[in-house]
Design a protein around this motif. Structure first.
Motif, PDB file in Angstrom:
ATOM      1  N   GLY A 105       0.796  -1.222   0.000  1.00 54.03           N
ATOM      2  CA  GLY A 105       0.000   0.000   0.000  1.00 54.03           C
ATOM      3  C   GLY A 105       0.827   1.271   0.000  1.00 54.03           C
ATOM      4  N   ARG A 106       2.151   1.160  -0.153  1.00 57.25           N
ATOM      5  CA  ARG A 106       3.028   2.332  -0.099  1.00 57.25           C
ATOM      6  C   ARG A 106       3.309   2.941  -1.467  1.00 57.25           C
ATOM      7  NH1 ARG A 106       6.747  -1.185   2.988  1.00 57.25           N
ATOM      8  NH2 ARG A 106       7.859  -1.074   1.031  1.00 57.25           N
ATOM      9  N   SER A 107       2.835   2.321  -2.531  1.00 52.26           N
ATOM     10  CA  SER A 107       3.171   2.803  -3.861  1.00 52.26           C
ATOM     11  C   SER A 107       2.216   3.908  -4.302  1.00 52.26           C
ATOM     12  CB  SER A 107       3.106   1.662  -4.869  1.00 52.26           C
ATOM     13  OG  SER A 107       3.312   2.165  -6.169  1.00 52.26           O
ATOM     14  N   ARG A 108       2.796   4.995  -4.832  1.00 52.14           N
ATOM     15  CA  ARG A 108       1.970   6.080  -5.367  1.00 52.14           C
ATOM     16  C   ARG A 108       1.480   5.755  -6.779  1.00 52.14           C
ATOM     17  NH1 ARG A 108       5.693  11.065  -4.427  1.00 52.14           N
ATOM     18  NH2 ARG A 108       7.283   9.478  -4.391  1.00 52.14           N
ATOM     19  N   GLN A 109       1.970   4.664  -7.363  1.00 52.31           N
ATOM     20  CA  GLN A 109       1.543   4.269  -8.700  1.00 52.31           C
ATOM     21  C   GLN A 109       0.209   3.526  -8.692  1.00 52.31           C
ATOM     22  OE1 GLN A 109       4.990   1.984  -9.859  1.00 52.31           O
ATOM     23  NE2 GLN A 109       5.617   3.604 -11.266  1.00 52.31           N
ATOM     24  N   CYS A 110      -0.185   2.991  -7.556  1.00 53.40           N
ATOM     25  CA  CYS A 110      -1.424   2.207  -7.498  1.00 53.40           C
ATOM     26  C   CYS A 110      -2.602   3.063  -7.940  1.00 53.40           C
ATOM     27  CB  CYS A 110      -1.681   1.688  -6.086  1.00 53.40           C
ATOM     28  SG  CYS A 110      -0.588   0.343  -5.608  1.00 53.40           S
ATOM     29  N   ASP A 111      -3.458   2.470  -8.757  1.00 53.38           N
ATOM     30  CA  ASP A 111      -4.614   3.209  -9.264  1.00 53.38           C
ATOM     31  C   ASP A 111      -5.859   2.997  -8.419  1.00 53.38           C
ATOM     32  OD1 ASP A 111      -5.316   0.635  -9.918  1.00 53.38           O
ATOM     33  OD2 ASP A 111      -5.376   0.974 -12.084  1.00 53.38           O
ATOM     34  N   GLY A 112      -5.754   2.236  -7.361  1.00 54.26           N
ATOM     35  CA  GLY A 112      -6.875   2.039  -6.463  1.00 54.26           C
ATOM     36  C   GLY A 112      -7.787   0.877  -6.828  1.00 54.26           C
ATOM     37  N   VAL A 113      -7.702   0.389  -8.047  1.00 52.90           N
ATOM     38  CA  VAL A 113      -8.536  -0.735  -8.475  1.00 52.90           C
ATOM     39  C   VAL A 113      -7.820  -2.018  -8.081  1.00 52.90           C
ATOM     40  CG1 VAL A 113      -9.616  -1.874 -10.432  1.00 52.90           C
ATOM     41  CG2 VAL A 113      -9.398   0.612 -10.405  1.00 52.90           C
ATOM     42  N   ARG A 114      -8.427  -2.788  -7.175  1.00 54.22           N
ATOM     43  CA  ARG A 114      -7.816  -4.023  -6.692  1.00 54.22           C
ATOM     44  C   ARG A 114      -8.576  -5.213  -7.268  1.00 54.22           C
ATOM     45  NH1 ARG A 114      -2.955  -3.024  -4.124  1.00 54.22           N
ATOM     46  NH2 ARG A 114      -3.099  -0.914  -3.381  1.00 54.22           N
ATOM     47  N   TYR A 115      -7.835  -6.222  -7.683  1.00 52.42           N
ATOM     48  CA  TYR A 115      -8.432  -7.403  -8.287  1.00 52.42           C
ATOM     49  C   TYR A 115      -8.349  -8.577  -7.327  1.00 52.42           C
ATOM     50  CZ  TYR A 115      -8.399  -4.915 -12.681  1.00 52.42           C
ATOM     51  OH  TYR A 115      -8.641  -4.005 -13.664  1.00 52.42           O
TER      52      TYR A 115
END
Length: 142
Positions: A126-136
């Motif tokens: 959860g530390r990445s700023r690249q995550c787009d918030g959509v979790r699969y």
């Protein structure tokens, strides 16, 4: 793919069958190859499923690292066609070119696995700023 009952002549323990398509399963399979004296085991990264909970950005990066293959056509080195050869072919005590190629393929696979694991660790932390918030999350068959 479900886990087999036997792998390379060794019964697969129930705890390993549960994690067959994870990194723990990969480590167990590589150890079975080492037990048989094969230190350059076949590439195992295609036998791992993408972990649940990864975002679409990191899933795409994870797949790109998984799909990188060592083709052996261009191998970096000081000579025009690549490779590290002396003027007389191989230095004394060196292996055949096939062994060199296989060792380099294994190194390539290890580097890809390291990057795959780094991508999933970063995303799932959860530390990445690249995550787009959509979790699969994988659907479980009923």
């Amino acid at each position: 793919m479900s886990a087999p009952e036997e792998y390379l002549g060794t019964a697969v323990p129930a705890r390993i069958r549960l994690v067959w398509r994870t990194w723990a399963g990969v480590e167990w399979r590589i150890a079975r190859h080492a037990d048989r004296g094969n230190l350059q085991s076949p590439d195992q990264r295609f036998g791992v499923d993408i972990p649940d909970g990864m975002c679409s950005v990191h899933r795409r990066q994870w797949r790109r690292w998984r799909d990188r293959r060592f083709r052996g056509l261009v191998w970096p080195g000081p000579f025009p066609n690549g490779g590290f050869r002396s003027a007389d072919g191989f230095r004394a005590g060196r292996h055949s070119l096939d062994v060199e190629w296989e060792q380099h393929r294994c190194w390539w696979d290890e580097q890809s696995i390291t990057q795959m694991r780094a991508v999933e660790t970063l995303c799932l932390s959860g530390r990445s700023r690249q995550c787009d918030g959509v979790r699969y999350v994988r659907a479980v068959a009923a």
